[in-house]
Design a protein around this motif. Structure first.
Motif, PDB file in Angstrom:
ATOM      1  N   SER A 105    -124.823 -82.599  71.982  1.00  0.00           N
ATOM      2  CA  SER A 105    -123.624 -82.191  71.242  1.00  0.00           C
ATOM      3  C   SER A 105    -122.701 -81.338  72.103  1.00  0.00           C
ATOM      4  O   SER A 105    -121.471 -81.491  72.065  1.00  0.00           O
ATOM      5  N   ALA A 106    -123.293 -80.440  72.910  1.00  0.00           N
ATOM      6  CA  ALA A 106    -122.492 -79.593  73.797  1.00  0.00           C
ATOM      7  C   ALA A 106    -121.854 -80.435  74.901  1.00  0.00           C
ATOM      8  O   ALA A 106    -120.698 -80.211  75.290  1.00  0.00           O
ATOM      9  N   TYR A 107    -122.623 -81.404  75.429  1.00  0.00           N
ATOM     10  CA  TYR A 107    -122.096 -82.285  76.467  1.00  0.00           C
ATOM     11  C   TYR A 107    -120.921 -83.100  75.947  1.00  0.00           C
ATOM     12  O   TYR A 107    -119.878 -83.225  76.595  1.00  0.00           O
ATOM     13  N   LEU A 108    -121.078 -83.649  74.736  1.00  0.00           N
ATOM     14  CA  LEU A 108    -120.014 -84.467  74.157  1.00  0.00           C
ATOM     15  C   LEU A 108    -118.754 -83.641  73.926  1.00  0.00           C
ATOM     16  O   LEU A 108    -117.640 -84.085  74.234  1.00  0.00           O
ATOM     17  N   LEU A 109    -118.924 -82.418  73.414  1.00  0.00           N
ATOM     18  CA  LEU A 109    -117.758 -81.558  73.203  1.00  0.00           C
ATOM     19  C   LEU A 109    -117.090 -81.237  74.528  1.00  0.00           C
ATOM     20  O   LEU A 109    -115.851 -81.287  74.649  1.00  0.00           O
ATOM     21  N   GLU A 110    -117.888 -80.912  75.545  1.00  0.00           N
ATOM     22  CA  GLU A 110    -117.331 -80.593  76.859  1.00  0.00           C
ATOM     23  C   GLU A 110    -116.563 -81.781  77.417  1.00  0.00           C
ATOM     24  O   GLU A 110    -115.449 -81.630  77.939  1.00  0.00           O
ATOM     25  N   ARG A 111    -117.133 -82.975  77.261  1.00  0.00           N
ATOM     26  CA  ARG A 111    -116.485 -84.184  77.767  1.00  0.00           C
ATOM     27  C   ARG A 111    -115.147 -84.430  77.063  1.00  0.00           C
ATOM     28  O   ARG A 111    -114.144 -84.770  77.689  1.00  0.00           O
ATOM     29  N   ARG A 112    -115.156 -84.244  75.751  1.00  0.00           N
ATOM     30  CA  ARG A 112    -113.930 -84.451  74.983  1.00  0.00           C
ATOM     31  C   ARG A 112    -112.868 -83.422  75.332  1.00  0.00           C
ATOM     32  O   ARG A 112    -111.681 -83.747  75.427  1.00  0.00           O
TER      33      ARG A 112
END
Length: 271
Positions: free
Chosen positions: A209-216
């Motif tokens: 979830s943190a990775y996806l937010l960072e990517r976005r």
């Protein structure tokens, strides 16, 4: 970007360290008291295993004083910020503390408003440096636009095929509002969601979830850095927030410390 700002309190007076740690509503400022140490030796032992953003250090303690602690932290190559606390209005102490990189020198008895202001100043300085790091990241990402944003996970060759597949799906589906680990599990990889979460965190050192937010957020920053005046709604849709630009804007501000409009303004100022 705006994760909790972690501090450590180092003071041999129990009443002082507990007053600082527990009688100030630090959480309302996005600050976490991660460690309370009774002496400098205990603080150094903690720093051998963990990191904090800021130390609040009493200048006079038995065995090792605050200045010596600061010297050792700097000698170890740590950039941990430090605020010195002292019951002595001695210019020579303050001068030496500042020489070894102390951010401030506060006199006891401490006033809560003064202490909080000093801590938040250090917090904001860190956020500003993070912002400038992101600008440098974007400058090295192949120029502004909507693509060519390097993956925050780094070199994919370090990961297993499964994790590389997850990362690739994120790249392909980043605009998908439904994108999460459950969706990937059910629609793409047909593997147990908990299993995917565990191996992803183990290899990438970050929750999905943190990775996806960072990517976005990195993609949003990259798009906002482009020429022309993209609508916030367009960036929101492209980064998986669908028809909800308000939620995108609030999330962007929590991550970067700026609204999308403020962010574009900062980019122009730093151009």
């Amino acid at each position: 970007m705006n994760e909790l700002y972690r501090i450590m309190i180092v003071d041999d007076e129990r009443i002082v360290r507990e007053a600082i740690a527990y009688h100030i509503a630090w959480e309302t400022y996005g600050v976490l008291v991660e460690k309370v140490a009774a002496n400098a030796v205990e603080a150094l032992e903690y720093l051998e295993k963990y990191t904090v953003d800021l130390m609040l250090v009493d200048i006079r303690m038995p065995v090792m004083d605050g200045i010596e602690l600061l010297k050792r932290v700097r000698a170890a190559g740590r950039e941990t910020a430090c605020i010195i606390l002292s019951g002595y209005a001695d210019f020579s102490y303050a001068q030496e503390a500042l020489r070894f990189g102390a951010k401030d020198y506060l006199l006891k008895p401490l006033e809560e408003t003064v202490l909080v202001e000093a801590v938040l100043k250090c917090r904001d300085e860190k956020r500003k440096n993070q912002f400038l790091d992101q600008l440098q990241f974007l400058q090295g990402a192949g120029g502004p636009g909507t693509g060519n944003v390097p993956s925050p996970a780094g070199d994919k060759r370090r990961f297993s095929n499964t994790v590389n597949h997850i990362i690739a799906i994120v790249e392909e589906e980043i605009a998908n509002e439904d994108l999460n680990l459950k969706w990937i599990s059910q629609q793409k990889l047909f593997l147990n969601e908990n299993y995917l979460g565990k191996i992803f965190q183990k290899e990438v050192k970050q929750k999905f979830s943190a990775y996806l937010l960072e990517r976005r957020m990195l993609l949003a920053m990259h798009m906002l850095a482009g020429e022309g005046d993209l609508l916030v709604a367009d960036v929101a849709a492209a980064t998986g927030f669908g028809n909800n630009p308000g939620y995108f804007a609030s999330t962007f501000k929590k991550y970067t410390g700026y609204t999308p409009t403020e962010y574009k303004k900062k980019l122009r100022e730093n151009a």
